[in-house]
Design a protein around this motif. Sequence first.
Motif, PDB file in Angstrom:
ATOM      1  N   SER A  72       0.822  -1.205   0.000  1.00 12.32           N
ATOM      2  CA  SER A  72       0.000   0.000   0.000  1.00 12.32           C
ATOM      3  C   SER A  72       0.852   1.250   0.000  1.00 12.32           C
ATOM      4  O   SER A  72       2.019   1.240   0.413  1.00 12.32           O
ATOM      5  N   VAL A  73       0.253   2.323  -0.493  1.00 12.82           N
ATOM      6  CA  VAL A  73       0.832   3.665  -0.432  1.00 12.82           C
ATOM      7  C   VAL A  73      -0.198   4.556   0.235  1.00 12.82           C
ATOM      8  O   VAL A  73      -1.356   4.621  -0.213  1.00 12.82           O
ATOM      9  N   ALA A  74       0.181   5.219   1.312  1.00 11.88           N
ATOM     10  CA  ALA A  74      -0.736   6.069   2.062  1.00 11.88           C
ATOM     11  C   ALA A  74      -0.250   7.509   2.061  1.00 11.88           C
ATOM     12  O   ALA A  74       0.947   7.775   2.227  1.00 11.88           O
ATOM     13  N   TYR A  75      -1.183   8.423   1.875  1.00 11.97           N
ATOM     14  CA  TYR A  75      -0.895   9.863   1.942  1.00 11.97           C
ATOM     15  C   TYR A  75      -1.689  10.441   3.103  1.00 11.97           C
ATOM     16  O   TYR A  75      -2.920  10.310   3.153  1.00 11.97           O
ATOM     17  N   ALA A  76      -1.006  11.065   4.050  1.00 10.96           N
ATOM     18  CA  ALA A  76      -1.641  11.638   5.234  1.00 10.96           C
ATOM     19  C   ALA A  76      -1.359  13.123   5.292  1.00 10.96           C
ATOM     20  O   ALA A  76      -0.207  13.553   5.151  1.00 10.96           O
ATOM     21  N   THR A  77      -2.413  13.915   5.499  1.00  8.89           N
ATOM     22  CA  THR A  77      -2.239  15.356   5.578  1.00  8.89           C
ATOM     23  C   THR A  77      -3.253  15.956   6.545  1.00  8.89           C
ATOM     24  O   THR A  77      -4.424  15.561   6.551  1.00  8.89           O
ATOM     25  N   LEU A 126      -6.678  13.835   7.268  1.00  9.51           N
ATOM     26  CA  LEU A 126      -7.161  13.046   6.143  1.00  9.51           C
ATOM     27  C   LEU A 126      -6.082  12.064   5.710  1.00  9.51           C
ATOM     28  O   LEU A 126      -4.913  12.425   5.578  1.00  9.51           O
ATOM     29  N   ILE A 127      -6.471  10.804   5.505  1.00  8.62           N
ATOM     30  CA  ILE A 127      -5.561   9.779   4.983  1.00  8.62           C
ATOM     31  C   ILE A 127      -6.197   9.137   3.758  1.00  8.62           C
ATOM     32  O   ILE A 127      -7.358   8.716   3.806  1.00  8.62           O
ATOM     33  N   ALA A 128      -5.454   9.076   2.666  1.00  7.69           N
ATOM     34  CA  ALA A 128      -5.879   8.354   1.466  1.00  7.69           C
ATOM     35  C   ALA A 128      -4.914   7.203   1.251  1.00  7.69           C
ATOM     36  O   ALA A 128      -3.691   7.388   1.290  1.00  7.69           O
ATOM     37  N   ASN A 129      -5.445   6.010   1.037  1.00  9.71           N
ATOM     38  CA  ASN A 129      -4.620   4.810   0.966  1.00  9.71           C
ATOM     39  C   ASN A 129      -4.954   4.013  -0.296  1.00  9.71           C
ATOM     40  O   ASN A 129      -6.113   3.679  -0.540  1.00  9.71           O
ATOM     41  N   LEU A 130      -3.945   3.708  -1.100  1.00  9.27           N
ATOM     42  CA  LEU A 130      -4.093   2.867  -2.286  1.00  9.27           C
ATOM     43  C   LEU A 130      -3.429   1.528  -2.000  1.00  9.27           C
ATOM     44  O   LEU A 130      -2.261   1.489  -1.596  1.00  9.27           O
ATOM     45  N   SER A 131      -4.149   0.421  -2.199  1.00  8.22           N
ATOM     46  CA  SER A 131      -3.619  -0.883  -1.803  1.00  8.22           C
ATOM     47  C   SER A 131      -3.854  -1.928  -2.879  1.00  8.22           C
ATOM     48  O   SER A 131      -4.755  -1.817  -3.720  1.00  8.22           O
ATOM     49  N   VAL A 132      -3.034  -2.967  -2.834  1.00  9.27           N
ATOM     50  CA  VAL A 132      -3.182  -4.139  -3.693  1.00  9.27           C
ATOM     51  C   VAL A 132      -2.885  -5.366  -2.847  1.00  9.27           C
ATOM     52  O   VAL A 132      -2.014  -5.328  -1.979  1.00  9.27           O
ATOM     53  N   SER A 133      -3.626  -6.444  -3.059  1.00 11.50           N
ATOM     54  CA  SER A 133      -3.413  -7.648  -2.263  1.00 11.50           C
ATOM     55  C   SER A 133      -3.540  -8.887  -3.138  1.00 11.50           C
ATOM     56  O   SER A 133      -4.171  -8.864  -4.198  1.00 11.50           O
ATOM     57  N   GLY A 134      -2.913  -9.959  -2.672  1.00 13.33           N
ATOM     58  CA  GLY A 134      -2.970 -11.222  -3.389  1.00 13.33           C
ATOM     59  C   GLY A 134      -3.061 -12.387  -2.427  1.00 13.33           C
ATOM     60  O   GLY A 134      -2.674 -12.276  -1.255  1.00 13.33           O
ATOM     61  N   GLN A 186     -12.781 -22.866 -12.258  1.00 13.53           N
ATOM     62  CA  GLN A 186     -11.535 -23.087 -11.526  1.00 13.53           C
ATOM     63  C   GLN A 186     -10.794 -21.760 -11.366  1.00 13.53           C
ATOM     64  O   GLN A 186     -10.359 -21.171 -12.348  1.00 13.53           O
ATOM     65  N   ALA A 187     -10.673 -21.284 -10.138  1.00 13.59           N
ATOM     66  CA  ALA A 187      -9.965 -20.029  -9.857  1.00 13.59           C
ATOM     67  C   ALA A 187      -8.537 -20.316  -9.437  1.00 13.59           C
ATOM     68  O   ALA A 187      -8.269 -21.279  -8.713  1.00 13.59           O
ATOM     69  N   GLN A 188      -7.611 -19.476  -9.909  1.00 14.89           N
ATOM     70  CA  GLN A 188      -6.207 -19.600  -9.552  1.00 14.89           C
ATOM     71  C   GLN A 188      -5.715 -18.309  -8.905  1.00 14.89           C
ATOM     72  O   GLN A 188      -6.347 -17.261  -8.992  1.00 14.89           O
ATOM     73  N   SER A 189      -4.554 -18.394  -8.263  1.00 14.43           N
ATOM     74  CA  SER A 189      -4.022 -17.269  -7.493  1.00 14.43           C
ATOM     75  C   SER A 189      -3.594 -16.130  -8.407  1.00 14.43           C
ATOM     76  O   SER A 189      -3.459 -16.274  -9.620  1.00 14.43           O
ATOM     77  N   GLY A 190      -3.343 -14.996  -7.775  1.00  9.14           N
ATOM     78  CA  GLY A 190      -2.894 -13.793  -8.471  1.00  9.14           C
ATOM     79  C   GLY A 190      -3.240 -12.588  -7.635  1.00  9.14           C
ATOM     80  O   GLY A 190      -3.412 -12.679  -6.420  1.00  9.14           O
ATOM     81  N   ILE A 191      -3.338 -11.434  -8.286  1.00 12.15           N
ATOM     82  CA  ILE A 191      -3.791 -10.235  -7.586  1.00 12.15           C
ATOM     83  C   ILE A 191      -5.272 -10.401  -7.275  1.00 12.15           C
ATOM     84  O   ILE A 191      -6.084 -10.616  -8.164  1.00 12.15           O
ATOM     85  N   GLN A 192      -5.612 -10.315  -6.006  1.00  5.83           N
ATOM     86  CA  GLN A 192      -7.003 -10.505  -5.608  1.00  5.83           C
ATOM     87  C   GLN A 192      -7.814  -9.229  -5.783  1.00  5.83           C
ATOM     88  O   GLN A 192      -8.939  -9.274  -6.294  1.00  5.83           O
ATOM     89  N   ASP A 193      -7.283  -8.101  -5.341  1.00  9.87           N
ATOM     90  CA  ASP A 193      -8.032  -6.854  -5.474  1.00  9.87           C
ATOM     91  C   ASP A 193      -7.105  -5.649  -5.432  1.00  9.87           C
ATOM     92  O   ASP A 193      -5.968  -5.726  -4.967  1.00  9.87           O
ATOM     93  N   ILE A 194      -7.610  -4.554  -5.950  1.00 12.99           N
ATOM     94  CA  ILE A 194      -6.966  -3.245  -5.876  1.00 12.99           C
ATOM     95  C   ILE A 194      -7.992  -2.286  -5.297  1.00 12.99           C
ATOM     96  O   ILE A 194      -9.158  -2.275  -5.743  1.00 12.99           O
ATOM     97  N   GLY A 195      -7.598  -1.513  -4.300  1.00 16.18           N
ATOM     98  CA  GLY A 195      -8.590  -0.675  -3.641  1.00 16.18           C
ATOM     99  C   GLY A 195      -8.058   0.656  -3.176  1.00 16.18           C
ATOM    100  O   GLY A 195      -6.850   0.906  -3.138  1.00 16.18           O
ATOM    101  N   VAL A 196      -8.992   1.522  -2.819  1.00 11.73           N
ATOM    102  CA  VAL A 196      -8.660   2.831  -2.280  1.00 11.73           C
ATOM    103  C   VAL A 196      -9.509   3.067  -1.035  1.00 11.73           C
ATOM    104  O   VAL A 196     -10.673   2.641  -0.971  1.00 11.73           O
ATOM    105  N   THR A 197      -8.909   3.683  -0.038  1.00 14.93           N
ATOM    106  CA  THR A 197      -9.583   3.942   1.228  1.00 14.93           C
ATOM    107  C   THR A 197      -9.348   5.388   1.641  1.00 14.93           C
ATOM    108  O   THR A 197      -8.237   5.912   1.494  1.00 14.93           O
ATOM    109  N   PHE A 198     -10.394   6.028   2.134  1.00 16.60           N
ATOM    110  CA  PHE A 198     -10.291   7.392   2.646  1.00 16.60           C
ATOM    111  C   PHE A 198     -10.697   7.402   4.119  1.00 16.60           C
ATOM    112  O   PHE A 198     -11.716   6.819   4.492  1.00 16.60           O
TER     113      PHE A 198
END
Length: 262
Positions: free
Chosen positions: A153-158, A166-174, A200-212
């Motif tokens: 994740s990359v988070a920006y806090a100001t 305020l915190i904005a967070n961009l994340s990716v998970s697998g 049949q599902a296989q592994s990889g990047i599960q999701d990409i998200g943003v949080t405020f």
Amino acid sequence: MLRIAALASLLMTAPVLAQEEEGGPGNFVAVGVAALPESPGGDSYRFIPFAAGRATLGGVVYQVEGPGISASFYNEGKVEAGAYFRVYGGRDDDTGDVVVDLLPEVDGGVVAGGFVRVEVAQGVLSQYDRVFVSGRLGADVTGEFGGAFWSGSVAYATPLSRTTLLIANLSVSGSPDDYADRLFSVDAAGSLASGLPVYQAQSGIQDIGVTFLLDQQITEDWSVTGIFGANRLQGDYADTPIVTLRGDEMQYFAGVGIGRRF
């Protein structure tokens, strides 16, 4: 469950960042309520309570993050690193969808691993803002899901004012093949029971998200925090009929909590 852990972690980060400006982070506890999907990929939502906290004992910083805990053994300058464990939920027979409920139940697991968090920039858009990069890597110690769980994740806090952050967070998970297969695949028996096509599902990047996150200090010791997040399932996790026919590739979560510094 992954998202509620992130919610609790961010909820705790807000007052901790504020304390750092005052001479060092201290102990903190927070409780709240959140809404999130009943099951991974689902479009039915539920409310659950959650908790977060931080305490320093013997030079080690312990943090309660929703359904898990972390311990920071190294905290020097702009780098923090340590270990964590976290509960990953499975799927029961009450997902809020009568078709998905016909699929086999999946037990949850406990993932343990390590994390690192680095402050990579300060004063980007204002004098007081900060940018953090973090990553986690772990494995299931209960034997339910083999393979690696990871996130970055990359988070920006100001600060918006002396009392508002305020915190904005961009994340990716697998997640690993076992997790993808058991929660997002449909085998022949599951297809016969539910009517969903075999998949049949296989592994990889599960999701990409943003949080405020918005943290509002109401007294010297107390603050109220609101949070909203959206993440999009990727690859096989999004293409499974569990999602395309019965759920939603967009997964949302929101929460509010109150915290006290010590």
